[in-house]
Motif scaffolding. Structure first.
Motif, mmCIF file in Angstrom:
data_model
loop_
_atom_site.group_PDB
_atom_site.id
_atom_site.type_symbol
_atom_site.label_atom_id
_atom_site.label_comp_id
_atom_site.label_asym_id
_atom_site.label_seq_id
_atom_site.Cartn_x
_atom_site.Cartn_y
_atom_site.Cartn_z
ATOM 1 N N ARG A 100 0.826 -1.226 0.000
ATOM 2 C CA ARG A 100 0.000 0.000 0.000
ATOM 3 C C ARG A 100 0.855 1.269 0.000
ATOM 4 N NH1 ARG A 100 -5.076 -1.528 3.955
ATOM 5 N NH2 ARG A 100 -4.578 -3.705 4.042
ATOM 6 N N THR A 101 2.015 1.153 -0.608
ATOM 7 C CA THR A 101 2.910 2.296 -0.728
ATOM 8 C C THR A 101 3.391 2.299 -2.171
ATOM 9 O OG1 THR A 101 3.621 1.899 1.538
ATOM 10 C CG2 THR A 101 5.010 3.341 0.224
ATOM 11 N N THR A 102 3.386 3.459 -2.815
ATOM 12 C CA THR A 102 3.733 3.503 -4.236
ATOM 13 C C THR A 102 5.185 3.107 -4.447
ATOM 14 O OG1 THR A 102 4.328 5.810 -4.047
ATOM 15 C CG2 THR A 102 2.079 5.349 -4.727
ATOM 16 N N ALA A 103 5.485 2.719 -5.684
ATOM 17 C CA ALA A 103 6.844 2.301 -6.033
ATOM 18 C C ALA A 103 7.832 3.401 -5.691
ATOM 19 C CB ALA A 103 6.901 1.982 -7.524
ATOM 20 N N ILE A 104 7.480 4.621 -6.038
ATOM 21 C CA ILE A 104 8.434 5.713 -5.829
ATOM 22 C C ILE A 104 8.661 5.966 -4.335
ATOM 23 C CG2 ILE A 104 6.764 7.618 -5.978
ATOM 24 C CD1 ILE A 104 9.112 8.910 -7.820
ATOM 25 N N ASP A 105 7.589 5.840 -3.542
ATOM 26 C CA ASP A 105 7.752 6.010 -2.092
ATOM 27 C C ASP A 105 8.626 4.904 -1.515
ATOM 28 O OD1 ASP A 105 6.355 8.317 -2.022
ATOM 29 O OD2 ASP A 105 4.497 7.471 -1.222
ATOM 30 N N LEU A 109 12.546 5.410 0.373
ATOM 31 C CA LEU A 109 12.671 5.048 1.794
ATOM 32 C C LEU A 109 14.080 5.220 2.379
ATOM 33 C CD1 LEU A 109 10.420 4.225 3.664
ATOM 34 C CD2 LEU A 109 11.018 1.851 3.303
ATOM 35 N N PRO A 110 15.146 4.732 1.731
ATOM 36 C CA PRO A 110 16.480 4.872 2.344
ATOM 37 C C PRO A 110 16.877 6.327 2.561
ATOM 38 C CG PRO A 110 16.546 3.256 0.592
ATOM 39 C CD PRO A 110 15.215 3.934 0.496
ATOM 40 N N LEU A 111 16.342 7.240 1.747
ATOM 41 C CA LEU A 111 16.700 8.655 1.898
ATOM 42 C C LEU A 111 16.174 9.226 3.206
ATOM 43 C CD1 LEU A 111 16.037 9.991 -1.714
ATOM 44 C CD2 LEU A 111 18.194 9.320 -0.684
ATOM 45 N N LEU A 112 15.081 8.617 3.729
ATOM 46 C CA LEU A 112 14.504 9.119 4.970
ATOM 47 C C LEU A 112 15.420 8.853 6.158
ATOM 48 C CD1 LEU A 112 10.769 8.016 4.602
ATOM 49 C CD2 LEU A 112 11.875 10.088 3.812
ATOM 50 N N HIS A 124 12.318 13.080 -4.654
ATOM 51 C CA HIS A 124 11.446 12.593 -5.706
ATOM 52 C C HIS A 124 12.201 12.444 -7.020
ATOM 53 C CE1 HIS A 124 7.254 11.705 -6.132
ATOM 54 N NE2 HIS A 124 7.266 12.206 -7.354
ATOM 55 N N LYS A 125 13.002 13.443 -7.309
ATOM 56 C CA LYS A 125 13.740 13.446 -8.566
ATOM 57 C C LYS A 125 14.741 12.293 -8.576
ATOM 58 C CE LYS A 125 16.447 16.248 -11.701
ATOM 59 N NZ LYS A 125 17.298 15.064 -11.929
ATOM 60 N N ALA A 127 14.638 9.540 -6.869
ATOM 61 C CA ALA A 127 13.924 8.264 -6.932
ATOM 62 C C ALA A 127 13.475 7.981 -8.362
ATOM 63 C CB ALA A 127 12.734 8.276 -5.986
ATOM 64 N N MET A 128 13.055 9.039 -9.043
ATOM 65 C CA MET A 128 12.595 8.893 -10.419
ATOM 66 C C MET A 128 13.758 8.457 -11.312
ATOM 67 S SD MET A 128 9.563 9.182 -11.337
ATOM 68 C CE MET A 128 9.009 8.602 -12.940
ATOM 69 N N ASP A 129 14.925 9.063 -11.047
ATOM 70 C CA ASP A 129 16.122 8.714 -11.832
ATOM 71 C C ASP A 129 16.438 7.228 -11.731
ATOM 72 O OD1 ASP A 129 16.354 11.303 -12.602
ATOM 73 O OD2 ASP A 129 17.992 11.811 -11.219
ATOM 74 N N VAL A 130 16.463 6.699 -10.494
ATOM 75 C CA VAL A 130 16.841 5.288 -10.352
ATOM 76 C C VAL A 130 15.745 4.366 -10.875
ATOM 77 C CG1 VAL A 130 18.623 5.422 -8.586
ATOM 78 C CG2 VAL A 130 16.229 5.380 -7.891
ATOM 79 N N LEU A 131 14.497 4.814 -10.757
ATOM 80 C CA LEU A 131 13.411 3.998 -11.318
ATOM 81 C C LEU A 131 13.559 3.888 -12.830
ATOM 82 C CD1 LEU A 131 10.075 4.831 -9.442
ATOM 83 C CD2 LEU A 131 11.113 2.587 -9.770
ATOM 84 N N GLN A 132 13.969 4.996 -13.451
ATOM 85 C CA GLN A 132 14.182 4.972 -14.901
ATOM 86 C C GLN A 132 15.358 4.069 -15.258
ATOM 87 O OE1 GLN A 132 14.144 9.140 -15.505
ATOM 88 N NE2 GLN A 132 11.967 9.125 -16.068
#
Lengths: 249, 405
Positions: A100-105, A109-112, A124-125, A127-132
């Motif tokens: 129940r947590t989005t892929a990007i969230d 997580l480790p950044l928190l 966010h940016k 996370a988006m980079d590594v997802l790409q």
């Protein structure tokens, strides 16, 4: 080439009830930056214990472990947590994504838990980079239960990459995946290793999966019994192209 | 990790299981709501007593026959026959006394035309409206002449007028009966409303005390003498002088107990306040138990949550969470549960109090203190009952936690 992992006469002894279990009996090993190391061995060989110590989840009974020339074998629990956060990217057999947590969230997580918190937009940016990087840029807002097993594992790999770790530590990453998806996931590891120069340590009991690496270390009874370079390396890219229906998941 | 972030994570975790979160909060909501309502009721009663004493006049002194503290055979208040009208006349001469009104009360069936009603009959003196600051709305109070002749005249309370003659009817000059005695209505009192204990103060009639004594009860004593001191600051001094004078008049030897009681309004108020406070404490205590149960509910759910999320805890630790981070995360979750529950509970308590006032006319008063205390208590409950589950989570071994099925 610089040395990322350097392990000297590593010993780990557990006491289970009144029985002493010698999980590791003096392991010596060095891993260079950019290597793709596969660690194999039957269950009870000590490869899991080795993985826990390499991953800073556990401390050795004796011996030394240098990660990036830093002795981490005598660090406190909190110091080890910081090392795990900054230097190690874990990929597990069971993905271990938050439901129940989005892929990007999940990826963020480790950044928190960083010592230096990042702003939301920057997180966010990144996370988006590594997802790409793992080819999931278009699935950022999906929840794990909306993703296939292979996609979930790719989210987990993205999460492992987000802090730019010294090593990517994968524990049986294909254990829950079918053959084709396994090849795809191994393809991502090979890609990251070759293109980004990321050091990969892969723990697996499957010999054919180990052959995706550049070097195979075999454990038995708490000792390294074989350490050899892979001569005929499997290449996921070629295998996928050869499959009858070749496409992304 | 920043505190804002920890709260964000807690909210996210709680919103993943909305029904469970709501049910867990319900315990806190009911607990805090009950405490707020009970304290509001207690405070309301207190305020009502205060304002009633203000309206009755803080300078009121009551002299009653008999003495609760005396030894030997003791009878109920008012049964003693030691106070006589002459005592009232003597009290009027004491320094600092402004008004005096002896009281001799009875009850009686009242009949007017084809309607009848049963109410208290207060025998009093002409000073009564001045002492109680209670004017008539129709006609006039009876006169000294009526008292002297024990005349059969009556002043009606508003409720009695409504029951016997109908609302807004002018009954002045009409004849009614109290028991077998015919009385002429000379006045109607203004509406006074409920007393602090919920009694209708308008459900009564006033007649000269001499009439009750001689014509109705055939006695020579009065039950009570109500006195008004000239100065509010000298009330207790005046009360002391009345007591001293009465001891002389009643020829009481030094060392013997009084055969009367002199109490100022402050003393009467103090006794009633104490009763109210005891009631409030008792009710709040019961409400507090439900708060405790709410807290245990939080602990229970947090323990379940920690077990359920063992793998999540293992993962968080693997990616760099320290024990402290995990502890804080779960502690904050528990505190958020209790605080949100507390806030909703305060709102519920407020609504319930307003409802009780609107529906049952019970006086309620919500003080800022009570809200702050309830809020603090909710937070403390969260910390107290959340700590054990949170510590359990923080103490997990990441390797074991990751393996947990």
């Amino acid at each position: 080439m610089s040395t990322v992992i350097s392990v000297k006469s590593l010993v780990k002894t557990y006491v289970v009830g009144e029985v002493e279990v010698h999980a590791l009996r003096g392991v010596n090993l060095e891993v260079q930056r950019g290597e793709f190391l596969a660690v194999t061995g039957p269950s009870g060989s000590g490869k899991s214990t080795f993985m826990h110590i390499i991953g800073c989840l556990d401390r050795p009974t004796s011996g030394q472990y240098f990660l990036d020339d830093q002795d981490v074998s005598r660090m406190s629990k909190d110091e080890l947590a910081a090392v795990r956060n900054t230097k190690i990217g874990f990929v597990f057999q069971g993905f271990n994504l938050l439901s129940r947590t989005t892929a990007i969230d999940n990826v963020e997580l480790p950044l928190l838990y960083s010592g230096k918190p990042m702003k939301g937009a920057a997180r966010h940016k990144r996370a988006m980079d590594v997802l790409q990087l793992v080819g999931l840029g278009d699935r950022a807002d999906h929840h794990p239960n909306q993703l296939s097993g292979g996609q979930q594992q790719r989210v987990a790999i993205a999460r492992a990459l987000i802090k730019d770790p010294s090593i990517l530590l994968a524990d049986e990453p294909t254990g829950n995946l079918d053959t084709k998806t396994s090849i795809e996931v191994m393809g991502i590891f090979q890609h990251l290793n070759r293109e980004q120069g990321i050091t990969v340590v892969l723990i697996t009991h499957e010999h054919d999966i180990a052959e995706y690496g550049t070097r195979i270390v075999s454990f038995r009874d708490g000792k390294v019994v074989a350490d050899k370079l892979v001569t005929r390396r499997r290449l996921a890219q070629d295998e996928l192209a050869a499959l009858p229906v070749a496409s992304a998941v | 990790m920043s505190f804002v972030m920890i709260f964000r994570i807690a909210f996210k975790a709680l919103s993943r299981n909305k029904l469970r979160t709501a049910l867990t909060m319900l315990g806190m909501i009911i607990g805090v709501g009950a405490v707020i309502t009970m304290v509001a009721l207690g405070n309301g009663a207190q305020d009502a007593i205060d304002s009633q004493i203000q309206s009755a006049g803080t300078n009121m002194i009551q002299v009653s026959a008999g003495n609760f503290a005396a030894q030997g055979v003791r009878q109920g208040q008012g049964a003693a026959s030691t106070l006589v009208p002459e005592d009232a006349a003597a009290i009027a001469e004491v320094e600092g006394v402004q008004y005096v009104a002896p009281a001799s009360n009875t009850r009686g069936q009242m009949i007017a035309g084809n309607l009848n009603w049963n109410a208290q009959v207060q025998g009093t003196d002409v000073d009564f409206p001045l002492i109680r600051a209670w004017p008539t709305q129709m006609g006039a109070f009876f006169t000294p002449q009526d008292v002297a002749t024990a005349a059969k005249v009556v002043v009606l309370g508003a409720t009695v007028r409504d029951q016997l003659f109908g609302p807004d009817v002018d009954p002045i000059g009409q004849v009614m009966r109290i028991g077998s005695h015919p009385f002429t209505v000379v006045g109607v009192m203004a509406v006074k409303g409920q007393s602090s204990v919920g009694q209708d103060q308008d459900d009564t009639v006033f007649v000269p005390y001499s009439t009750v004594m001689k014509k109705m009860r055939n006695i020579t004593f009065v039950q009570q003498i109500t006195v008004s001191a000239a100065s509010a600051t000298d009330t207790s001094g005046t009360a002391d002088r009345i007591a001293a004078m009465l001891r002389v008049r009643h020829k009481i030897q030094t060392g013997d107990p009084d055969d009367f009681m002199v109490r100022t309004m402050d003393e009467i108020a103090a006794v009633r306040k104490e009763t109210t406070q005891t009631m409030t404490a008792l009710l709040s205590g019961i409400a507090g138990v439900s708060l405790l149960v709410g807290g245990i509910g939080i602990m229970n759910i947090m323990l379940v949550s920690v077990t359920e999320r063992t793998r999540e805890i293992g993962l968080r630790m693997a990616i760099g969470a320290r024990g402290r981070d995990v502890l804080l995360q779960f502690l904050v979750e528990a505190v958020v549960l209790s605080l949100v529950g507390g806030i909703v509970g305060i709102a519920l308590g407020y609504g319930l109090s307003q409802g009780l006032t609107a529906w049952r006319q019970w006086p309620t008063s919500i003080s800022a203190d009570a809200v702050v205390v309830a809020f603090g208590f909710a937070a403390a409950t969260g910390v107290f009952f959340g700590f054990y589950p949170a510590r359990k989570a923080a103490a997990l071994d990441p390797i074991e936690a990751l393996r947990f099925e």
